[in-house]
Write an enzyme that holds these catalytic residues in place. Structure first.
Site, PDB file in Angstrom:
ATOM      1  N   ARG A 169      10.670 -30.264  59.432  1.00 16.02           N
ATOM      2  CA  ARG A 169       9.765 -29.520  60.314  1.00 16.02           C
ATOM      3  C   ARG A 169       8.737 -28.796  59.440  1.00 16.02           C
ATOM      4  O   ARG A 169       9.091 -27.938  58.637  1.00 16.02           O
ATOM      5  CB  ARG A 169      10.583 -28.525  61.140  1.00 16.02           C
ATOM      6  CG  ARG A 169       9.721 -27.616  61.948  1.00 16.02           C
ATOM      7  CD  ARG A 169      10.507 -26.675  62.860  1.00 16.02           C
ATOM      8  NE  ARG A 169       9.531 -25.867  63.539  1.00 16.02           N
ATOM      9  CZ  ARG A 169       9.513 -24.539  63.557  1.00 16.02           C
ATOM     10  NH1 ARG A 169      10.465 -23.837  62.969  1.00 16.02           N
ATOM     11  NH2 ARG A 169       8.549 -23.909  64.171  1.00 16.02           N
ATOM     12  N   HIS A 179       1.837 -22.084  63.188  1.00 14.58           N
ATOM     13  CA  HIS A 179       2.755 -21.157  62.524  1.00 14.58           C
ATOM     14  C   HIS A 179       1.890 -20.061  61.879  1.00 14.58           C
ATOM     15  O   HIS A 179       1.910 -19.860  60.683  1.00 14.58           O
ATOM     16  CB  HIS A 179       3.627 -21.896  61.507  1.00 14.58           C
ATOM     17  CG  HIS A 179       4.925 -21.225  61.199  1.00 14.58           C
ATOM     18  ND1 HIS A 179       6.154 -21.819  61.368  1.00 14.58           N
ATOM     19  CD2 HIS A 179       5.195 -19.993  60.704  1.00 14.58           C
ATOM     20  CE1 HIS A 179       7.105 -20.995  60.990  1.00 14.58           C
ATOM     21  NE2 HIS A 179       6.554 -19.866  60.575  1.00 14.58           N
ATOM     22  N   GLU A 182       7.431 -18.952  67.325  1.00 13.55           N
ATOM     23  CA  GLU A 182       7.718 -17.530  67.535  1.00 13.55           C
ATOM     24  C   GLU A 182       6.517 -16.750  68.066  1.00 13.55           C
ATOM     25  O   GLU A 182       5.965 -15.879  67.371  1.00 13.55           O
ATOM     26  CB  GLU A 182       8.226 -16.892  66.227  1.00 13.55           C
ATOM     27  CG  GLU A 182       9.497 -17.542  65.704  1.00 13.55           C
ATOM     28  CD  GLU A 182       9.995 -16.923  64.400  1.00 13.55           C
ATOM     29  OE1 GLU A 182       9.278 -16.099  63.819  1.00 13.55           O
ATOM     30  OE2 GLU A 182      11.099 -17.279  63.975  1.00 13.55           O
ATOM     31  N   ASN A 215      14.940 -20.278  67.200  1.00 11.70           N
ATOM     32  CA  ASN A 215      15.064 -19.762  65.836  1.00 11.70           C
ATOM     33  C   ASN A 215      16.032 -18.590  65.882  1.00 11.70           C
ATOM     34  O   ASN A 215      15.831 -17.655  66.667  1.00 11.70           O
ATOM     35  CB  ASN A 215      13.709 -19.248  65.321  1.00 11.70           C
ATOM     36  CG  ASN A 215      12.674 -20.360  65.203  1.00 11.70           C
ATOM     37  OD1 ASN A 215      12.974 -21.521  65.435  1.00 11.70           O
ATOM     38  ND2 ASN A 215      11.472 -19.997  64.819  1.00 11.70           N
ATOM     39  N   TYR A 247      18.486 -15.787  63.501  1.00 13.59           N
ATOM     40  CA  TYR A 247      18.911 -15.244  62.206  1.00 13.59           C
ATOM     41  C   TYR A 247      19.970 -14.151  62.342  1.00 13.59           C
ATOM     42  O   TYR A 247      20.856 -14.032  61.516  1.00 13.59           O
ATOM     43  CB  TYR A 247      17.705 -14.651  61.459  1.00 13.59           C
ATOM     44  CG  TYR A 247      16.724 -15.720  61.021  1.00 13.59           C
ATOM     45  CD1 TYR A 247      16.855 -16.331  59.778  1.00 13.59           C
ATOM     46  CD2 TYR A 247      15.703 -16.144  61.859  1.00 13.59           C
ATOM     47  CE1 TYR A 247      15.977 -17.337  59.377  1.00 13.59           C
ATOM     48  CE2 TYR A 247      14.826 -17.151  61.469  1.00 13.59           C
ATOM     49  CZ  TYR A 247      14.977 -17.740  60.225  1.00 13.59           C
ATOM     50  OH  TYR A 247      14.121 -18.743  59.845  1.00 13.59           O
ATOM     51  N   GLU A 284      15.041 -23.056  63.536  1.00  9.65           N
ATOM     52  CA  GLU A 284      15.192 -22.290  62.293  1.00  9.65           C
ATOM     53  C   GLU A 284      16.529 -21.575  62.295  1.00  9.65           C
ATOM     54  O   GLU A 284      16.959 -21.072  63.332  1.00  9.65           O
ATOM     55  CB  GLU A 284      14.115 -21.198  62.153  1.00  9.65           C
ATOM     56  CG  GLU A 284      12.748 -21.696  61.817  1.00  9.65           C
ATOM     57  CD  GLU A 284      11.731 -20.561  61.643  1.00  9.65           C
ATOM     58  OE1 GLU A 284      12.141 -19.429  61.301  1.00  9.65           O
ATOM     59  OE2 GLU A 284      10.547 -20.823  61.875  1.00  9.65           O
TER      60      GLU A 284
HETATM   61  O1  IFM Z   1       9.875 -17.064  57.210  1.00  5.62           O
HETATM   62  C1  IFM Z   1      10.020 -16.827  58.569  1.00  5.62           C
HETATM   63  C2  IFM Z   1       9.361 -17.900  59.389  1.00  5.62           C
HETATM   64  O2  IFM Z   1       8.018 -18.057  59.066  1.00  5.62           O
HETATM   65  C3  IFM Z   1       9.444 -17.586  60.851  1.00  5.62           C
HETATM   66  N1  IFM Z   1      10.806 -17.301  61.231  1.00  5.62           N
HETATM   67  C4  IFM Z   1      11.557 -16.378  60.433  1.00  5.62           C
HETATM   68  C5  IFM Z   1      11.480 -16.759  58.975  1.00  5.62           C
HETATM   69  C6  IFM Z   1      12.280 -15.755  58.130  1.00  5.62           C
HETATM   70  O3  IFM Z   1      11.796 -14.478  58.319  1.00  5.62           O
END
Ligand code: IFM
Length: 456
Positions: free
Chosen positions: A78, A122, A165, A298, A300, A360
């Site tokens: 990606r 992006h 995002e 995405n 985290y 992500e």
């Molecule tokens: O690096 C970023 C990415 O550009 C967008 N999502 C989160 C990642 C980590 O912060």
């Protein structure tokens, strides 16, 4: 003994990056500046005043990077297109050198048996577009950009993500001022968000008109939100954060409307005057909610909410609790794999997307080569393993997750954090641009090869 879990046969295993974070060569090949060039060169905006001028020099090292991806065994990639390389004035004149760069990149991927997953936006909108996302014209410029990309790459690229995002490209950038263009006005945040969502819908329509079989989606990063306690106010504050940040982006795409409770909250906060703001034109919501083929997620970390006040506080900036010190990555983000499962379940129950891709997921750890040039990287492996377990459990629970794109293929420019955060499977020595795969890179290669992992 743990049982081996095999992912579905056609599961897509990839890694992800984005143009401004890796390419560098910001003034080469006919590229003009984006808002991130301007922002990162403003003193004090980025840690250590760093910028993406050189980044990973991927613009020159693309072949070597795709070769390394192939050697490591990754099957999908990606990447994102830098809008100012394709349309240097934002719209109008196309730049063949920019198109050629991505043509070479895509061809190299295909020859290496790596499936291209193309993200259109992006975060690098050309500065030539006056007022960037505050200007409705930018959405139509984006429509044109998506058409040029569809015409140029659609014969070989089958999977498209429109916007990455949108909450970051709007609220983080126009409401909270942390990202380019660095504005701090909640109304402008909503205007930018609407124009980004409109751009998404226009791009879906445009790509589909050229390539009816293309699969197209948006990459959202809804927060996995929890109340700290069972108190009424903790639930209320968590719900409000959920509505005002998550559903503000997913409801328009899937339901064709902004969440009523969030509109009401913005009116109470004095951000909106009424429920029909001027920036929403007739027909917009139909365009935004044009059906898509997948939902990109995405993920985290999670957000936990708590307040001691008996009265409901105003949530206009979503202050969640800090992560526990003994359970966080170097970004200061809590490690909470269950949050990925919960989030997948929530979006699946609420919106029933035909398919979900994890667009992500990854962690920042700064392990560097030891005296033998090796990078052990144990905490990243543990983080990834736990999150893949969550993905496996989601699939077992019937949630249609069809692919996983690990952030990131290599260390890169982490926006306001500059080069201080390393999310890569591959270590980048920014002085020499040498790439060194970390132990996690080989570990992930094995997961891909085995199409699975031991389920704990
Ligand atoms: O690096 C970023 C990415 O550009 C967008 N999502 C989160 C990642 C980590 O912060």
């Amino acid at each position: 003994m743990y049982d081996f879990y095999e992912f579905p046969k056609d599961f897509k295993w990839g890694t992800a990056t984005s143009s401004y974070q890796i390419e560098g060569a910001v003034d080469q090949g006919g590229r003009t500046p984006s808002i991130w060039d301007e922002f990162s060169h403003r003193a004090g905006t980025i840690r250590n005043n760093e910028n993406g001028d050189v980044a990973c020099d991927h613009y020159h090292r693309w072949k070597e990077d795709i070769q390394l991806m192939k050697q490591l065994g990754y099957k999908a990639y990606r990447f994102s297109i830098a809008w100012p390389r394709i349309l240097p004035d934002g719209s109008g004149r196309t730049n063949q050198q920019g198109i050629d760069f991505y043509n070479r990149l895509i061809d190299e991927m295909l020859q290496s048996d790596i499936e291209p997953y193309l993200t259109l936006y992006h975060w690098d909108i050309p500065t030539k577009l006056k007022d960037a996302w505050l200007n409705r014209d930018s959405a139509y410029a984006f429509e044109e950009f998506s058409d040029v990309c569809a015409r140029s790459f659609g014969d070989r690229v089958k999977s498209w993500m429109t916007i990455n995002e949108p909450i970051c490209a709007s609220f983080l950038s126009y409401t909270w001022g942390h990202h380019a263009p660095g504005l701090s006005d909640p109304y402008q945040g909503l205007v930018a968000a609407h124009h980004l969502l409109l751009s998404h819908g226009l791009a879906v329509k445009t790509i589909r008109a050229r390539y009816p079989d293309a699969e197209i989606g948006i990459a959202l990063n809804p927060a996995s939100v929890y109340p700290l306690t069972d108190s009424k106010v903790d639930h209320q504050i968590a719900n409000q954060a959920e509505t005002m940040q998550n559903r503000w982006f997913s409801d328009p795409v899937y339901k064709g409307s902004y969440p009523v409770e969030a509109v009401q909250a913005y009116i109470e906060l004095g951000v909106l005057k009424n429920e029909n703001p001027d920036f929403i034109h007739s027909g917009d919501m139909e365009i935004i909610s044009i059906p898509t083929d997948f939902l990109g997620i995405n993920y985290y970390t999670r957000q936990v909410y708590h307040t001691d006040e008996s009265e409901m506080p105003s949530v206009d900036h979503f202050k969640s609790l800090p992560a526990p010190l003994d359970n966080q990555t170097e970004m200061g983000w809590e490690i909470f794999p269950q949050g990925l499962f919960d989030l997948l379940k929530k979006v699946n129950d609420e919106y029933h997307p035909q398919k979900i891709l994890i667009t992500e997921n990854g962690a920042s750890y700064s392990y560097a080569p030891d005296n033998f040039g090796k990078i052990e990287d144990p905490k990243r492996i543990e983080y990834l393993d736990m999150h893949l377990q969550a993905v496996a459990k989601a699939i077992q629970a019937g949630i249609p997750v069809k692919g996983y794109f690990l952030w990131s293929f290599m260390d890169n420019f982490e926006w306001a954090q500059g080069y201080s955060q390393r999310f890569g499977l591959v270590y980048v020595d920014y002085k020499t641009q040498k790439r060194t795969p970390k132990a996690s890179a080989y570990w992930y290669g094995k997961v891909v090869k085995d199409n699975g992992l031991a389920l704990k």
